[in-house]
Design a protein around this motif. Sequence first.
Motif, PDB file in Angstrom:
ATOM      1  N   ILE A 113      80.392 -65.658  35.235  1.00  0.00           N
ATOM      2  CA  ILE A 113      81.580 -65.897  36.061  1.00  0.00           C
ATOM      3  C   ILE A 113      81.425 -65.298  37.462  1.00  0.00           C
ATOM      4  N   PHE A 114      80.254 -64.732  37.737  1.00  0.00           N
ATOM      5  CA  PHE A 114      79.859 -64.325  39.099  1.00  0.00           C
ATOM      6  C   PHE A 114      80.783 -63.299  39.739  1.00  0.00           C
ATOM      7  N   ARG A 115      81.466 -62.482  38.932  1.00  0.00           N
ATOM      8  CA  ARG A 115      82.263 -61.395  39.491  1.00  0.00           C
ATOM      9  C   ARG A 115      81.390 -60.144  39.621  1.00  0.00           C
ATOM     10  N   PRO A 116      81.771 -59.205  40.491  1.00  0.00           N
ATOM     11  CA  PRO A 116      80.907 -58.049  40.752  1.00  0.00           C
ATOM     12  C   PRO A 116      80.707 -57.143  39.538  1.00  0.00           C
ATOM     13  N   CYS A 117      79.453 -56.752  39.332  1.00  0.00           N
ATOM     14  CA  CYS A 117      79.086 -55.862  38.232  1.00  0.00           C
ATOM     15  C   CYS A 117      78.230 -54.731  38.788  1.00  0.00           C
ATOM     16  N   PHE A 118      78.552 -53.498  38.389  1.00  0.00           N
ATOM     17  CA  PHE A 118      77.807 -52.323  38.826  1.00  0.00           C
ATOM     18  C   PHE A 118      77.263 -51.600  37.589  1.00  0.00           C
ATOM     19  N   LEU A 119      76.000 -51.194  37.641  1.00  0.00           N
ATOM     20  CA  LEU A 119      75.346 -50.509  36.536  1.00  0.00           C
ATOM     21  C   LEU A 119      75.335 -49.009  36.817  1.00  0.00           C
ATOM     22  N   PHE A 120      76.160 -48.266  36.082  1.00  0.00           N
ATOM     23  CA  PHE A 120      76.242 -46.811  36.257  1.00  0.00           C
ATOM     24  C   PHE A 120      75.237 -46.170  35.302  1.00  0.00           C
ATOM     25  N   VAL A 121      74.095 -45.722  35.858  1.00  0.00           N
ATOM     26  CA  VAL A 121      72.964 -45.306  35.012  1.00  0.00           C
ATOM     27  C   VAL A 121      72.398 -43.943  35.432  1.00  0.00           C
ATOM     28  N   PRO A 122      73.186 -42.867  35.341  1.00  0.00           N
ATOM     29  CA  PRO A 122      72.670 -41.545  35.715  1.00  0.00           C
ATOM     30  C   PRO A 122      71.535 -41.061  34.814  1.00  0.00           C
TER      31      PRO A 122
END
Length: 367
Positions: A295-304
Amino acid sequence: MFLLCKRLFTKLFWLIPLKNNKIFFSSYEGKQYSCNPKAIYEQLKNEEKSYYYIWEYNSSSVPDELKQNVIIVKHNSLSYFYHLLTAKYIITNSGISAAISLRKEQVCVNTWHGGGAYKKVGAVVDEKINGTACKELAIIAKQTSYFLSSSQEFTKVMEKSTFIPRNKFLNIGMPRNDIFFAPSKMENLRKKVRDYCNLSDEKRVVLFAPTYRGKSGNMHYSTLIPDIDNLTKALKSKFGGEWVVLYRSHYYKTTVENNPSIIDVSEYQDMQELLCLADVLITDYSSCIWDYSLIFRPCFLFVPDLEEYENERGGFYTQISTWPGIVCKNDEELAKKIFYYNRVEYIQKVKIHHSSLVSYDKGTATE
């Protein structure tokens, strides 16, 4: 020895005739009414009235959709073994245990529960992490009739990870993702989830949905949570509006500390419906990034814990920099990359990803 004894026990049910008009459904071994089995069942029940439908479902709180013309069985109960081993068709999203001897005449369809090609699973991961021995994976592969695939790359990597030969893969996409190609259905589901969460139409939603850490099946894994205040401030600065954070744990469940800024929706069984509502997704190594990318909405990968996680699982199937999400290793990076988010560039990245993996998701998988 235990595996052999249980397989011999389940063979006793072979004495009972197989029912050609019985279909057995299972999602996460009865933990949920969700995912691909749900999508397939909901279409079948409206079109095929001559079948007996069996659902493996462990909770006493049965969804309305399963209260009529469905037989409910609990995992590892006597009725579970009876119906599982007398059903001509089995539709599952996690496979059937190697401890169960299916008949050669049975058709077992493993729809799986994730798309794309991200964190490693199965035979390519250390058995202590994967939780299933290679000898068991080989038995499961032999008893699997078909395995659904979301992309060409998925078929390639899962062939090695599951020992299932390529000719058993159905390269058709994932039924649970068909809704992302139906705008009117998505809008109805957005309203449904808003009502469930008691959210007004004005509230904007960020869904935080991390995967599990450690050994498969671990019920006590830790959850790395971004700074919620900084997150909502960054989202408001970039996109405007008032934001609320929904938290959805992996089905190997954990909890988060009480925070008035977080709504825990882990008990909401259908992840796809939550994705319909989310204006932004924050996850890590979860395959939900594949679903959400449609659906092409923004996705952020939080990977500490990126290096630690990658080392633990022996790397990823594909480079994380190519995934349909923006990599952020700490709270500062997360806020910064939200601020500099460029929609046109991001959509282009997602399209390249779909093309690179050769996506099979077209909105027709259920049919």
